[in-house]
Design a protein around this motif. Structure first.
Motif, mmCIF file in Angstrom:
data_model
loop_
_atom_site.group_PDB
_atom_site.id
_atom_site.type_symbol
_atom_site.label_atom_id
_atom_site.label_comp_id
_atom_site.label_asym_id
_atom_site.label_seq_id
_atom_site.Cartn_x
_atom_site.Cartn_y
_atom_site.Cartn_z
ATOM 1 N N ALA A 70 0.811 -1.215 0.000
ATOM 2 C CA ALA A 70 0.000 0.000 0.000
ATOM 3 C C ALA A 70 0.850 1.273 0.000
ATOM 4 O O ALA A 70 0.349 2.355 -0.308
ATOM 5 C CB ALA A 70 -0.928 0.001 1.218
ATOM 6 N N PHE A 71 2.112 1.152 0.366
ATOM 7 C CA PHE A 71 2.993 2.313 0.481
ATOM 8 C C PHE A 71 4.179 2.176 -0.464
ATOM 9 O O PHE A 71 4.768 1.101 -0.575
ATOM 10 C CB PHE A 71 3.562 2.422 1.892
ATOM 11 N N SER A 72 4.536 3.229 -1.123
ATOM 12 C CA SER A 72 5.803 3.237 -1.846
ATOM 13 C C SER A 72 6.913 3.496 -0.827
ATOM 14 O O SER A 72 6.651 3.986 0.274
ATOM 15 C CB SER A 72 5.805 4.340 -2.909
ATOM 16 N N THR A 73 8.128 3.158 -1.184
ATOM 17 C CA THR A 73 9.261 3.413 -0.291
ATOM 18 C C THR A 73 9.366 4.897 0.032
ATOM 19 O O THR A 73 9.635 5.278 1.182
ATOM 20 C CB THR A 73 10.569 2.925 -0.938
ATOM 21 N N VAL A 74 9.118 5.739 -0.959
ATOM 22 C CA VAL A 74 9.184 7.197 -0.771
ATOM 23 C C VAL A 74 8.131 7.649 0.239
ATOM 24 O O VAL A 74 8.416 8.451 1.143
ATOM 25 C CB VAL A 74 8.987 7.933 -2.111
#
Length: 318
Positions: free
Chosen positions: A280-284
């Motif tokens: 659900a989350f990008s690394t950024v």
């Protein structure tokens, strides 16, 4: 009896119980009950199995869990939805197909979901109200031959929160603890029942991931009412996000679920949910949220901002 069932809602314990009763009603033994995780297996494999005759039984049961491909979220598995659509139009008479969409918001604009809603028996399990939850607890105690005081009931749910799966485990502990007694008191609850702070914090983190402001407000309100201070909550949310970030890094290194559990010092079950949240989350995004919380912690500790105001700004600006 229908051949296709769709279970929706957030009450995991109740949904699991309904699926178990449905499975028992068709007399499917363990050899003929197969579960496929749709975040790991292509729907084609489940469809092929559904078309195969059961083994020495009138029915087989195919359960699809984590069908994220029925939502608007991206999935790692590229599912053969055309094949699934074909099956929905002509399901096997000897197969009961169960779609367990626990906790998912289906994309009702998609052709696939529209077809499922048309051909399946839909069973939506809404979250229990406080009164219903209290009634559920009293029934569990009655089944065990016990009664429980109203004060003990309120203390029980103040400690375990709203998650019935957690509550079920605590009920078993409580029943075993009071053997020989007839009535459960507040002291018994206080002595035995674990206060599940992290369960609600995990729900808060998930709401942040989903950018669900209504859920964020609801869970945050419950946590503050139960006496959690802003600094404590901020630390727990930050730790959850760091866990997700760490798991994301390990997944990129091809670590398995057990490898991640071992490396992070957490249970395999928690590793599963942490891995699930990495999608659900990008690394950024993870880095940005962790940095924001770090900066907020610094400002609170140096007196630049009030802890409650700072945390609320972070949560509600999601």
């Amino acid at each position: 009896m229908k051949n296709i069932y769709l279970f929706t809602g957030n009450e995991e314990l109740i949904i699991n119980n309904k699926i178990e009763k449905l499975t028992q009603s068709v007399n499917a033994d363990s050899y003929n009950v197969i579960t496929y995780d749709m975040e790991e297996v292509n729907i084609s494999k489940a469809v092929l199995d559904a078309l195969t005759l059961p083994f020495i039984s009138p029915y087989k049961v195919i359960i699809l869990k984590n069908p994220t491909f029925l939502t608007s979220s991206k999935t790692d598995v590229k599912h053969n939805t055309k094949e699934f659509l074909t099956y929905l139009d002509n399901p096997s008479d000897s197969t009961i197909l169960i779609i367990n969409a626990l906790g998912l918001k289906l994309d009702e604009k998609s052709e696939l979901v529209k077809r499922i809603l048309k051909v399946a028996e839909v069973n939506d399990t809404r979250t229990l109200t406080p009164v219903e939850s209290e009634g559920w607890l009293k029934r569990q105690m009655s089944i065990a031959g016990l009664t429980i005081s109203d004060e003990a009931v309120k203390l029980f749910f103040n400690r375990v929160g709203k998650n019935l799966m957690v509550a079920r485990n605590e009920v078993d502990k409580l029943i075993n603890y009071v053997k020989g007694k007839e009535k459960i008191t507040s002291k018994d609850v206080s002595d035995v029942v674990t206060k599940e702070v992290e369960t609600e914090v995990f729900a808060l983190t998930n709401a942040i991931i989903d950018q669900d402001k209504n859920k964020i407000i609801s869970v945050y309100h419950d946590l503050t009412l139960s006496g959690k201070d802003a600094v404590q909550l901020m630390g727990l949310v930050s730790r959850n996000l760091i866990d997700i970030y760490y798991a994301k890094v390990l997944l990129d290194l091809n670590y398995t679920q057990n490898d991640i559990a071992s490396a992070m010092g957490i249970s395999s079950g928690r590793a599963y949910y942490v891995m699930k949240n990495t999608k659900a989350f990008s690394t950024v995004d993870l880095e940005e949220n962790i940095i924001k919380l770090h900066d907020l912690d610094y400002k609170i500790k140096t007196g630049q901002i009030d802890s409650t105001s700072g945390l609320e700004y972070f949560l509600f600006a999601v």
